[in-house]
Design an enzyme around this catalytic site. Sequence first.
Site, PDB file in Angstrom:
ATOM      1  N   GLU A   4       0.827  -1.213   0.000  1.00  0.00           N
ATOM      2  CA  GLU A   4       0.000   0.000   0.000  1.00  0.00           C
ATOM      3  C   GLU A   4       0.861   1.263   0.000  1.00  0.00           C
ATOM      4  O   GLU A   4       1.073   1.885   1.037  1.00  0.00           O
ATOM      5  CB  GLU A   4      -0.946   0.024   1.207  1.00  0.00           C
ATOM      6  N   LYS A  33      -2.771  -1.982  -2.822  1.00  0.00           N
ATOM      7  CA  LYS A  33      -3.832  -1.094  -2.357  1.00  0.00           C
ATOM      8  C   LYS A  33      -3.376   0.322  -2.676  1.00  0.00           C
ATOM      9  O   LYS A  33      -2.399   0.804  -2.101  1.00  0.00           O
ATOM     10  CB  LYS A  33      -4.086  -1.271  -0.863  1.00  0.00           C
TER      11      LYS A  33
END
Length: 295
Positions: free
Chosen positions: A176, A213
């Site tokens: 992420e 993400k």
Amino acid sequence: MNTEQLNRMRSGKGFIAALDQSGGSTPKALRLYGIAEDSYHGEEEMFDLVHSMRTRIMTSPAFTSEHILAAILFEKTMEREVEGKLTADYLWEEKHILPILKVDKGLAPVENGVQCMKPIPGLDELLVRAKERHIFGTKMRSVIKEANEAGIRAVVEQQFELGIQIAEAGLVPILEPEIDIFSTDKAESERIMKGYLQEHLAKLDDSIQIMFKLSIPDVDGFYSDIMEDTHVVRVVALSGGYSRDEADQKLARNPGLIASFSRALTQGLNVNQTEEEFNNLLRESIDAIYKASIT
């Protein structure tokens, strides 16, 4: 690795519920839920309250595998129980929802326009414990605030280094590298970061499976080619501070990108709502995020 779970994540319809607020973000999460900081004393009581909130969400009849693929958990949540079962076992056995564990320890100070992750001491031991607790994958977050080549390169390198370590331990890591949605040069940051993501993907062994993400891009469909890489199980999007409606609208313009929302998911939920009020609002949120994720 559980093949059924991997296939569900790779091709299932739905989104990921982010229920992983940690120590630093928990007071705000509780405040938004209607629990003021002066109503509890000490960290343990705080974590008891947030676990009650998460339990209320996970056990809601609105929270089902029809719309939700996975849920991201905080480490303390992994060690607690929901209806007499460890949280991960409850999610998979009772709801058929994949359990994912947040493993990062927060952000380092800003350097070169980014915040890399703080060191993660004892990561190997945590991964062993996660497998014992039947966790499917992990998640770890960095933040990019400026279109700085050196900073973005450092973020991506750290994410991939730890991601490979996690994948080799038998879990599916979610990388992420969030880009701040309020950044004045967000689109340029996305361009630079995508180049480094592709560079590192090209070097991975065939056996490595990862997820990303990412902030919803300024250019619709910007990450479509990343989704097609054979190493990439799924690409999911964070809401990043957008309201639920705005996040859903932006997400719907990016085919293949599914949600992994936290604040947008729990927006409006309150400790004082009746079960009917709570479940109806949660169902509305889930339905809207699901529709945006399958567009």
